[in-house]
Design an enzyme around this catalytic site. Structure first.
Site, short mmCIF file in Angstrom:
data_model
loop_
_atom_site.label_atom_id
_atom_site.label_comp_id
_atom_site.label_asym_id
_atom_site.label_seq_id
_atom_site.Cartn_x
_atom_site.Cartn_y
_atom_site.Cartn_z
CB VAL A 36 -0.77 0.07 1.29
CG1 VAL A 36 -1.70 1.07 1.24
CG2 VAL A 36 -1.71 -1.18 1.37
CG HIS A 45 11.05 11.00 1.85
ND1 HIS A 45 11.20 12.25 1.22
CD2 HIS A 45 12.04 10.77 2.72
CE1 HIS A 45 12.13 12.90 2.00
NE2 HIS A 45 12.73 11.73 2.61
CD GLU A 50 20.28 15.22 -1.97
OE1 GLU A 50 21.22 15.83 -1.59
OE2 GLU A 50 19.01 15.91 -2.18
N GLY A 51 22.79 10.78 -0.42
CA GLY A 51 24.27 10.28 -0.29
C GLY A 51 24.53 8.71 -0.17
CG PHE A 119 27.96 10.44 4.99
CD1 PHE A 119 28.16 10.97 3.71
CD2 PHE A 119 26.58 10.47 5.33
CE1 PHE A 119 27.31 11.16 2.50
CE2 PHE A 119 25.53 10.88 4.36
CZ PHE A 119 25.98 11.12 3.26
CG ASP A 214 -0.38 9.51 6.99
OD1 ASP A 214 -0.48 10.61 7.66
OD2 ASP A 214 -0.30 9.52 5.75
CD GLN A 233 20.15 13.44 11.58
OE1 GLN A 233 19.93 12.95 10.73
NE2 GLN A 233 20.96 13.04 12.56
CG HIS A 235 21.05 17.33 6.79
ND1 HIS A 235 21.93 18.15 5.94
CD2 HIS A 235 21.30 16.02 6.24
CE1 HIS A 235 22.91 17.47 5.43
NE2 HIS A 235 22.60 16.11 5.55
CG LEU A 245 19.67 16.75 2.03
CD1 LEU A 245 19.89 17.14 3.38
CD2 LEU A 245 19.82 15.11 1.88
CD GLU A 248 26.59 14.05 7.10
OE1 GLU A 248 25.96 14.74 7.70
OE2 GLU A 248 26.85 12.99 7.18
NE ARG A 279 23.21 13.95 8.49
CZ ARG A 279 22.73 13.06 7.79
NH1 ARG A 279 21.39 12.75 8.08
NH2 ARG A 279 23.18 12.79 6.55
CG HIS A 348 17.49 15.12 7.00
ND1 HIS A 348 17.20 15.19 5.87
CD2 HIS A 348 18.28 14.35 7.34
CE1 HIS A 348 17.94 14.28 5.20
NE2 HIS A 348 18.62 13.67 5.93
NE ARG A 383 19.19 9.48 9.98
CZ ARG A 383 19.59 9.76 8.51
NH1 ARG A 383 20.40 8.76 7.74
NH2 ARG A 383 19.14 10.60 7.95
N GLY A 385 24.80 10.10 9.42
CA GLY A 385 24.17 9.88 7.86
C GLY A 385 24.63 8.86 7.45
#
Ligand SMILES: Cc1cc2nc3c(=O)[nH]c(=O)nc-3n(C[C@H](O)[C@H](O)[C@H](O)COP(=O)(O)OP(=O)(O)OC[C@H]3O[C@@H](n4cnc5c(N)ncnc54)[C@H](O)[C@@H]3O)c2cc1C
Length: 570
Positions: A36, A45, A50-51, A119, A214, A233, A235, A245, A248, A279, A348, A383, A385
């Site tokens: 779902v 998302h 990216e990293g 990182f 949700d 967090q 960023h 973003l 990093e 971060r 972030h 956390r 990165g």
């Protein structure tokens, strides 16, 4: 209408897809999965990551599981459960190699081996990358693998509204098919919640508009505790003014942070790690520079400092950071090969989530969680990165395997109490949609995001948070008078946005209540009125439970197997 599947997976991001692959390949396509997603599958998302994911791939060159585990525990400000961290670091290398076999085009070194870059907070380059579009390629590789099997049904653009549970067991997920507006129930023997983060609580954020917590809110209402929600967090490098973003990886590739005097200010705050400190530390350093007047004045109060890539050279930027250049050119007409990028801390990632054990299992017998929605206590108070997409893969795999084991015990398909489904349908299509109120949900959401930006930012204090809590509670009251202008059923995004807002309001209250109670500074929770970490009182996880009278707090121990907390210096 009730539709049956063996397993319902709520969420088709990295965690949900990885679990679907595990269930499919281990059952050889025999287990029937309902997948779902409130958006089209490849718009989860996760495609924005990216990293890249972190893993130890170079033991022979000096990296080790111990080192990755230590970095993660220290980065977490000693709130991570150390058994969970070890399971993570030992499993993530295999996950990355699986993706390699399934066709992910990792960036490569000249010798042909997979390329990894530094990182924040990692003492070895272990962010594993496909240029700076890694999430997109991870999603693609997983889906390409999944479609070899024919055992799953995609429910794209289907919005889940509630979890129906009876006697401590999941029995059904209520959904609205957005294309038709039809209300349905998905029934399953097991549920995996993999619905992502909650970052739309904030106005200045890197998250997609769809990330509205949700899953956390549904689980919370259904009686599952949320854990460590106060740790959100920031960023260090959100593009001003959009919040997009700037990975990093920019600093991992050697980028600098400079204040308005041109100074590399990280020297004052984390001299050994500089721009690749964790971060929480870099975000606080930037905020201090801005507070003390060494930043630039930005639009809409978004003052900023500079991310400087100009010394990296065109070749490195074009090959290792092509997305960054594309974004700054499109959004600001700025070429990072020649000019510095305006950035500031941006909401972030959510370290907290639905409480789960080391297998991703919740307090309900047949419900598991994976990915950002979950709190297996792996990130603690901050956390590192690259540890999140790897976590999605690791616990996608683990929960998929655990669910299969559970199905092997031949559980019965549960009954869904008809009155519960009817009550949910009435709540949405009668009480909410037909409400005669006059509050505009978009206005309320805007106000909520301002409250969170202002009262729950990089630095907090008791007075500010209490004032923020009052405002959130006021917004909750006003929500009871919300007006849904669109009375149609087909793609009623007005209705869905209001349901998302209701979730965000509930979660922001839980988050502030948890944050107010924690009278110390640890990781991303930095208080001006309690400025130090207090292990005697606060080396514990927060649990928050839904009650009709508001959030109720409880605590549980941190699992420490190897490293006792020490001062955290970089
Ligand atoms: C811009 C950005 C870049 C990042 N880069 C990195 C990185 O390089 N490395 C790293 O480790 N981490 C990174 N992170 C963090 C990481 O990307 C996320 O934590 C991770 O991708 C979350 O994946 P997920 O599977 O848990 O959730 P998501 O990818 O958010 O997927 C959630 C799924 O749940 C569905 N869903 C949610 N609610 C509902 C509902 N009510 N009904 C139906 N479906 C629903 C969504 O449609 C979606 O399919 C980044 C985060 C951001 C914001």
């Amino acid at each position: 209408m009730i539709i049956d599947h063996d397993v319902i997976i709520l969420g088709a991001g990295l965690a949900g897809l990885r679990a679907a692959v595990e269930i499919s390949r281990k059952s050889d396509g025999k287990v029937n999965v309902g997948l779902v997603s409130k958006v089209q599958l490849n718009r989860a998302h996760s495609v924005c990551a990216e990293g890249g994911p972190a893993a130890v791939l170079r033991e022979e060159e000096g990296d080790s599981y111990d080192l990755h585990a230590w970095d993660t525990v220290k980065g977490s400000d000693f709130l991570a459960d150390q058994d969970v961290v070890y399971r993570f670091v030992e499993t993530s290398p295999m996950e990355l190699l699986l993706l390699d076999h399934w066709g992910l085009p990792w960036s490569r070194r000249d010798d042909g081996r997979i390329l990894q870059r530094p990182f924040g907070g990692h003492s070895y380059p272990r962010a594993t990358m496909a240029a700076d579009k890694t999430g997109f390629f991870e999603m693609q590789a997983l889906y390409d693998h999944l479609i070899r099997y024919q055992n799953f049904t995609r429910y794209d653009e289907v919005f889940a509204t509630s979890i129906i549970a009876e006697g401590g067991r999941f029995c059904g997920l209520t959904i609205i098919d957005m294309a038709t507006g039809e209300f349905q129930v998905l029934r399953g023997k097991a549920l995996l919640i993999a619905s992502g983060g909650l970052g739309n609580l904030y106005g200045f954020t890197t998250y997609s508009q769809t990330v509205t917590g949700d899953g956390q809110a549904m689980a919370y209402r259904a009686g599952l505790p949320l854990e460590d929600t106060e740790f959100l967090q920031f960023h260090p490098t959100g593009l001003v003014p959009s919040g997009i973003l700037m990975t990093e990886g920019c600093r991992g590739e050697g980028g600098y942070l400079r204040n308005k005097n041109g100074d590399r200010f990280m020297e004052k705050y984390a001299a050994s790690k500089m721009e690749v400190a964790p971060r929480d530390i870099v975000s606080r350093a930037e905020t201090m520079e801005l507070i003390e007047g060494r930043g630039f004045t930005g639009p809409k109060g978004l003052d900023y400092v500079h991310l400087d890539l100009t010394h990296l050279g065109a070749d490195k930027i074009l090959h290792r950071l092509p997305l960054i250049r594309e974004v700054t050119m499109k959004f600001l007409g700025l070429d990072p090969i020649k000019e510095m990028i305006p950035i500031r801390p941006v909401a972030h990632y959510s370290m907290g989530g639905i409480e789960a054990d080391i297998d991703g299992k919740t307090k309900m017998d047949n419900v598991w969680v994976a990915g950002e929605v979950a709190c297996t206590s792996m990130h603690g108070a901050n956390r590192l990165g690259a540890n999140s997409t790897a976590e999605c893969l690791v616990w996608g795999g683990i929960t998929g395997a655990e669910i299969l084991k559970y199905l092997g015990t031949n559980p019965k398909m549960p009954d869904v109490p008809e009155d519960r489904a009817k009550a949910e349908e009435k709540r949405i299509f009668h009480d909410l949609m037909e409400s005669e109120g006059n509050e505009n949900p978009y206005q309320l959401k805007e106000e909520l995001r301002q409250v969170m930006d202002f009262h729950m930012g990089v630095f907090r204090d008791g007075q500010e948070m209490s004032a923020g809590l009052d405002k959130v509670r006021e917004l909750k009251k006003r929500f009871k008078n919300v007006k849904i202008e669109d009375k149609g059923r087909i793609y009623n995004s007005n209705l869905v946005n209001a349901l998302e807002l209701e979730n965000l309001l509930l979660l922001s209250e839980a988050m502030i209540v948890s944050a107010l109670a924690r009278e110390e500074s640890r990781g991303a929770h930095a208080r001006r009125d309690f400025t130090t970490r207090d292990d005697d009182k606060w080396l514990k996880h927060t649990l928050v439970r839904f009650t009709d009278d508001g959030p109720k707090l409880d605590y549980k121990d941190v699992t420490i197997t190897k490293w006792k907390p020490v001062e955290r210096k970089y």
